[in-house]
Structures are given as C-alpha cells and as structure tokens.
Design a protein around this motif. Structure first.
Motif, PDB file in Angstrom:
ATOM      1  N   THR A  89      -7.961   1.543  -1.871  1.00 23.19           N
ATOM      2  CA  THR A  89      -9.315   1.026  -2.106  1.00 23.19           C
ATOM      3  C   THR A  89     -10.337   2.109  -1.794  1.00 23.19           C
ATOM      4  OG1 THR A  89      -9.787   0.295   0.159  1.00 23.19           O
ATOM      5  CG2 THR A  89      -8.509  -1.225  -1.217  1.00 23.19           C
ATOM      6  N   VAL A  90     -11.587   1.876  -2.170  1.00 23.16           N
ATOM      7  CA  VAL A  90     -12.635   2.880  -1.912  1.00 23.16           C
ATOM      8  C   VAL A  90     -12.893   3.059  -0.423  1.00 23.16           C
ATOM      9  CG1 VAL A  90     -13.870   2.660  -4.089  1.00 23.16           C
ATOM     10  CG2 VAL A  90     -14.447   1.134  -2.189  1.00 23.16           C
ATOM     11  N   HIS A  91     -12.469   2.084   0.374  1.00 24.61           N
ATOM     12  CA  HIS A  91     -12.722   2.173   1.828  1.00 24.61           C
ATOM     13  C   HIS A  91     -11.598   2.910   2.563  1.00 24.61           C
ATOM     14  CE1 HIS A  91     -15.965  -0.504   0.974  1.00 24.61           C
ATOM     15  NE2 HIS A  91     -15.128  -1.403   0.488  1.00 24.61           N
ATOM     16  N   PHE A 123     -12.764   6.754  -9.276  1.00 26.54           N
ATOM     17  CA  PHE A 123     -13.350   5.681  -8.456  1.00 26.54           C
ATOM     18  C   PHE A 123     -14.870   5.622  -8.645  1.00 26.54           C
ATOM     19  CE2 PHE A 123      -9.327   5.621  -6.103  1.00 26.54           C
ATOM     20  CZ  PHE A 123      -9.195   4.262  -5.851  1.00 26.54           C
ATOM     21  N   ARG A 124     -15.494   6.779  -8.635  1.00 23.60           N
ATOM     22  CA  ARG A 124     -16.956   6.815  -8.759  1.00 23.60           C
ATOM     23  C   ARG A 124     -17.392   6.228 -10.094  1.00 23.60           C
ATOM     24  NH1 ARG A 124     -17.834  12.071  -7.779  1.00 23.60           N
ATOM     25  NH2 ARG A 124     -18.142  12.172  -5.537  1.00 23.60           N
ATOM     26  N   ASN A 125     -16.651   6.569 -11.154  1.00 22.35           N
ATOM     27  CA  ASN A 125     -17.020   6.092 -12.500  1.00 22.35           C
ATOM     28  C   ASN A 125     -16.705   4.623 -12.711  1.00 22.35           C
ATOM     29  OD1 ASN A 125     -17.803   8.698 -12.955  1.00 22.35           O
ATOM     30  ND2 ASN A 125     -15.971   9.279 -14.121  1.00 22.35           N
ATOM     31  N   THR A 126     -15.679   4.110 -12.034  1.00 19.79           N
ATOM     32  CA  THR A 126     -15.298   2.703 -12.272  1.00 19.79           C
ATOM     33  C   THR A 126     -15.871   1.766 -11.208  1.00 19.79           C
ATOM     34  OG1 THR A 126     -13.232   3.004 -11.055  1.00 19.79           O
ATOM     35  CG2 THR A 126     -13.129   3.303 -13.448  1.00 19.79           C
ATOM     36  N   GLN A 127     -16.096   2.285  -9.980  1.00 14.98           N
ATOM     37  CA  GLN A 127     -16.528   1.391  -8.902  1.00 14.98           C
ATOM     38  C   GLN A 127     -17.809   1.833  -8.200  1.00 14.98           C
ATOM     39  OE1 GLN A 127     -13.345   0.165  -6.301  1.00 14.98           O
ATOM     40  NE2 GLN A 127     -11.806   0.421  -7.881  1.00 14.98           N
ATOM     41  N   GLY A 128     -18.339   2.973  -8.620  1.00 16.63           N
ATOM     42  CA  GLY A 128     -19.602   3.431  -8.029  1.00 16.63           C
ATOM     43  C   GLY A 128     -19.476   3.979  -6.612  1.00 16.63           C
ATOM     44  N   LYS A 129     -18.263   3.973  -6.088  1.00 12.19           N
ATOM     45  CA  LYS A 129     -17.996   4.493  -4.737  1.00 12.19           C
ATOM     46  C   LYS A 129     -16.697   5.266  -4.759  1.00 12.19           C
ATOM     47  CE  LYS A 129     -19.603   1.654  -0.952  1.00 12.19           C
ATOM     48  NZ  LYS A 129     -19.432   0.411  -0.201  1.00 12.19           N
ATOM     49  N   ARG A 130     -16.464   6.085  -3.722  1.00 10.77           N
ATOM     50  CA  ARG A 130     -15.224   6.857  -3.726  1.00 10.77           C
ATOM     51  C   ARG A 130     -14.565   6.859  -2.353  1.00 10.77           C
ATOM     52  NH1 ARG A 130     -16.012  13.056  -2.575  1.00 10.77           N
ATOM     53  NH2 ARG A 130     -14.353  12.415  -1.170  1.00 10.77           N
ATOM     54  N   PRO A 131     -13.214   6.932  -2.329  1.00 11.87           N
ATOM     55  CA  PRO A 131     -12.541   7.041  -1.026  1.00 11.87           C
ATOM     56  C   PRO A 131     -12.769   8.430  -0.425  1.00 11.87           C
ATOM     57  CG  PRO A 131     -10.932   7.064  -2.827  1.00 11.87           C
ATOM     58  CD  PRO A 131     -12.276   6.922  -3.455  1.00 11.87           C
ATOM     59  N   ASP A 139      -4.676   7.231   4.428  1.00 14.58           N
ATOM     60  CA  ASP A 139      -3.987   5.990   4.052  1.00 14.58           C
ATOM     61  C   ASP A 139      -3.006   6.255   2.911  1.00 14.58           C
ATOM     62  OD1 ASP A 139      -5.316   4.101   5.825  1.00 14.58           O
ATOM     63  OD2 ASP A 139      -7.121   4.638   4.711  1.00 14.58           O
ATOM     64  N   LEU A 140      -3.300   7.271   2.106  1.00 14.53           N
ATOM     65  CA  LEU A 140      -2.402   7.608   0.999  1.00 14.53           C
ATOM     66  C   LEU A 140      -2.271   9.119   0.923  1.00 14.53           C
ATOM     67  CD1 LEU A 140      -0.860   6.092  -1.309  1.00 14.53           C
ATOM     68  CD2 LEU A 140      -2.733   6.774  -2.813  1.00 14.53           C
ATOM     69  N   ARG A 141      -1.023   9.594   1.019  1.00 14.25           N
ATOM     70  CA  ARG A 141      -0.784  11.037   0.916  1.00 14.25           C
ATOM     71  C   ARG A 141      -0.117  11.296  -0.434  1.00 14.25           C
ATOM     72  NH1 ARG A 141      -0.858  15.436   4.287  1.00 14.25           N
ATOM     73  NH2 ARG A 141      -1.333  14.304   6.206  1.00 14.25           N
ATOM     74  N   ILE A 142      -0.746  12.145  -1.221  1.00 11.48           N
ATOM     75  CA  ILE A 142      -0.310  12.387  -2.596  1.00 11.48           C
ATOM     76  C   ILE A 142       0.293  13.784  -2.683  1.00 11.48           C
ATOM     77  CG2 ILE A 142      -1.123  12.608  -4.990  1.00 11.48           C
ATOM     78  CD1 ILE A 142      -3.561  10.756  -3.681  1.00 11.48           C
ATOM     79  N   ASN A 143       1.413  13.860  -3.393  1.00 11.30           N
ATOM     80  CA  ASN A 143       2.152  15.110  -3.484  1.00 11.30           C
ATOM     81  C   ASN A 143       2.157  15.586  -4.940  1.00 11.30           C
ATOM     82  OD1 ASN A 143       4.906  16.652  -3.455  1.00 11.30           O
ATOM     83  ND2 ASN A 143       4.351  16.298  -1.316  1.00 11.30           N
ATOM     84  N   ILE A 144       1.641  16.779  -5.193  1.00  7.46           N
ATOM     85  CA  ILE A 144       1.620  17.336  -6.557  1.00  7.46           C
ATOM     86  C   ILE A 144       2.612  18.485  -6.626  1.00  7.46           C
ATOM     87  CG2 ILE A 144       0.198  18.485  -8.322  1.00  7.46           C
ATOM     88  CD1 ILE A 144      -0.813  15.692  -7.708  1.00  7.46           C
TER      89      ILE A 144
END
Length: 385
Positions: A89-91, A123-131, A139-144
């Motif tokens: 979530t954005v929070h 997030f900014r474009n769809t919900q107006g806020k960003r995590p 809360d989420l660790r992303i691996n590229i």
C-alpha cells in the motif's frame, strides 16, 4: 499442485549441489541447479520452510515477472506494468536490490533507482500518493536481476541474508559466514555420528552449525524476522505450523562437540554465542592451543576448522601450517581433518597430502577446502588388515 510456484534459492559458489540436496530432502519439486543458485517448485508453506530450514541458502526469492529490457525505457515500462498495488500500500515501504550482468546496464545502483522510480510513479499516477523507501526494514524487498537483456523481477522472501542466523551477538575479528560454515560441514560429510572438534573456533560459528546439523535443528530458528512476514498474504498460522513441524524433526545427538581457541576473548564470545543458540549441553568450548593438544576421544573424530590467515610474515605462515601438519600426524590418529584456506602456498608446508580439495570462496578470496585423513596406526597397517 495449483498453489505451487517457482522460487530461487541463492547460495555461495560451490554449494549448488548440497543446496539442491537440502531442497530435495525438505520436499521441493523440480529442483534445478544454476550458478550460485538453485531453482525449485513449492507452495507458500514450503517457502516458509525453506527460509527456516535451509543451511546453505543466502536468500529465497519468488520471481514475479521476466521481460526483455534492451534499454532504459523498456526497463521502466516493464517495471511500471506490474500491479504493485496488489503487493504493497502507499503507507508501506519498499527497498530494491539489483544484480546486473549486461552490456546495456552496467550499474546495479542505477537499475535499482530506475526500478524504484517506476514503482512510485505508478502509485503517484494511480493513487496520488507514493510509498517510501526504507533500506533497513522495508515492508517489501524487491530483487532485480538482469542477465544480458532479460530482466527478472522477484520478491525477496528472506530480507537480510540468511547467514544472519540470530545467535551471534559477539564475533571475533574475522568471523566465518554461517552459510559458509554450514556448507563446509555438509561437504565434509558431517552427520553427527562421531565426536567433533574445531581446534581454532574463534567466535564458535563452526561448532554451533555442527551442533545444529547433528540435532537437525532448523538453521534459522533463532532469527528475529523474515521479509515474508510483512507480505500482504502472510499466513501466521501456517508459519507457526511449519515452525512446529520442523522443530518436531530434531533428533538426539549422542556425541560431543569441542571448540578450542587460545585467545581468551574468542573463548568468551564463543561461549556467549553457544548460549544464545541454546546449545550449551552439546558444545564444550575450551581455551587451548591446538598445537599443544592431542586427541582426547575414543573412535573416529571429525574435525573442521578455519585457520586464521592474517597478514603474517611468510616464515610465520610456513611454521604455522607445518605445525598444523605435525599436530595432526602426532596427536590425532583416527581423524578426518578438514580446513579452509586462501593461502595455497602455505598448504605445501602441512607436509601431508590432502585426499580432497574443493574450490570455494571465503568472501572474495578464492579458497580451498582440504581434507586430510589421519589413520589409526600407519596407513600400511590399515591396508594389510
């Protein structure tokens, strides 16, 4: 079957086969070796179990999507297209790690930043806020992972590397990585069927890992947290069941594990770490200079150690390694002795011929894990019987 998905366990160079065997023993399906990694099929409960029980894995990642990224725009668009709002979530907070082997992208930090931009822009474009980004405890660790022009986006289910077992509060100057220690023990064939000695135990990592293998205690039972505990689909009851069932598989150990070190500071730290791991009844830590000891147990003795290799003078190194050989020859009949070293030159001074040499890395140092078999009586006598 429908709930199974492919995951990747990352490991150190040279441990792919033993990690694959660990995975099969735990019940993984379709196990396939990669380079410093092993992929496998399992469900959510198995992902929990893999994090909790694997001794030679550094991380368990769950691939989300692979796409072609031949340039910056394709990278950005591919990341942007993922439904991140289903995962966070954005929070909440996120962090991105990247590994790149590519001619187009040659800077992993840049790839990580570009990935983060694409996610927060969505997030900014769809919900107006960003995590927000939190590199320490996201809360989420992303691996590229970018290999040539293929970008694989995965969720990191482990968080901090799995060698952070949670029992080591105190270390000496150059502690051995817990995953390296466990892998050396498994490669040495250690199965808890004899007494065990680490004659230069430092802060006690090898004896602790040896006891956990002997008693079949889950490697990461002392760890405080795994990244998957913050995922939106985390199932606390399932995790508890998995933990309980893994603990039910522990076994009794009927031998003794010894750790020697001649430095009082190392002995204090080793005892603390053994206590933190709740293994004091199995491990005895003693202040002793290995070169002044001899075997004090009946029957076979299994020995695994990581001799200190500092910036010693060359002659000192020669004497040190010669003393290892002399001590084994004179004081340790009926012993399989394994140790790791990055000093190939010094190995010559041991004065014994290793029966095995396995290439590993200790940090960035190319090393050899060597085995010396010390027979009861002379080798000739053994063959004549």
């Amino acid at each position: 079957m429908g709930n199974n998905y492919r995951m990747v366990a990352k490991t150190l160079f040279g441990f792919e086969d033993i990690l694959a065997e660990e995975l099969r023993n735990l019940g993984a399906m379709e196990v396939e070796n990669g380079v410093r990694s092993v992929s496998f099929l399992g469900d959510k409960g198995f992902m929990y179990k893999a994090n909790l029980c694997l001794r030679t894995a550094l991380k368990i990642v769950k691939p989300l999507k692979s796409f072609r990224a031949r340039n910056e725009k394709e990278l950005y668009d591919g990341i942007y297209a993922i439904r991140w709002e289903d995962l966070i979530t954005v929070h909440q907070t996120l962090a991105v790690d990247a590994v790149v082997h590519s001619e187009v992208f040659n800077h992993s930090l840049y790839v990580a930043l570009k990935t983060k931009d694409a996610i927060v822009d969505r997030f900014r474009n769809t919900q107006g806020k960003r995590p927000d980004v939190d590199l320490k405890h996201p809360d989420l660790r992303i691996n590229i992972h970018i290999q040539k022009d293929v970008c694989t986006v995965s969720l990191d289910s482990s968080g901090a590397s799995l060698h952070h077992r949670g029992y080591r509060s105190a270390t000496n100057i150059a502690p051995i990585n817990e995953v390296l220690a466990a892998g050396m023990l498994l490669l040495s064939g250690w199965d808890g069927q004899s007494d065990f000695l680490d004659p230069m135990c430092g802060s006690g990592t090898i004896p602790v890992e040896a006891a956990m293998i002997a008693c079949n205690i889950p490697a990461n039972i002392n760890r405080r947290e795994f990244a998957f505990e913050k995922w939106s689909d985390f199932d606390a009851d399932l995790f508890e069941k998995v933990t309980e069932s893994s603990l039910n598989k522990t076994r009794e150990f009927h031998h003794k594990i010894y750790g020697y070190d001649k430095a009082p500071s190392a002995i204090r730290k080793a005892k603390d770490n053994v206590r933190n791991a709740n293994l004091s009844e199995y491990i005895s830590i003693e202040q002793s200079d290995f070169f002044a000891t001899e075997k004090n147990t009946e029957g076979k003795l299994h020995m695994v150690f990581n001799p200190p290799y500092g910036e010693r003078l060359a002659t000192d190194m020669e004497r040190f390694y010669a003393s290892i050989g002399d001590t084994l020859k004179q004081g340790y009949p009926g012993t399989d002795a394994w140790f790791i070293t990055a000093n190939m030159e010094a190995l010559k001074y041991v004065g014994l011929r290793p029966s095995r040499r396995i290439k590993l890395f200790n940090g960035r140092l190319e090393s050899k894990l060597v085995k010396y078999e010390m027979y009861e009586g002379s080798k000739k006598a053994k063959w004549n019987n």
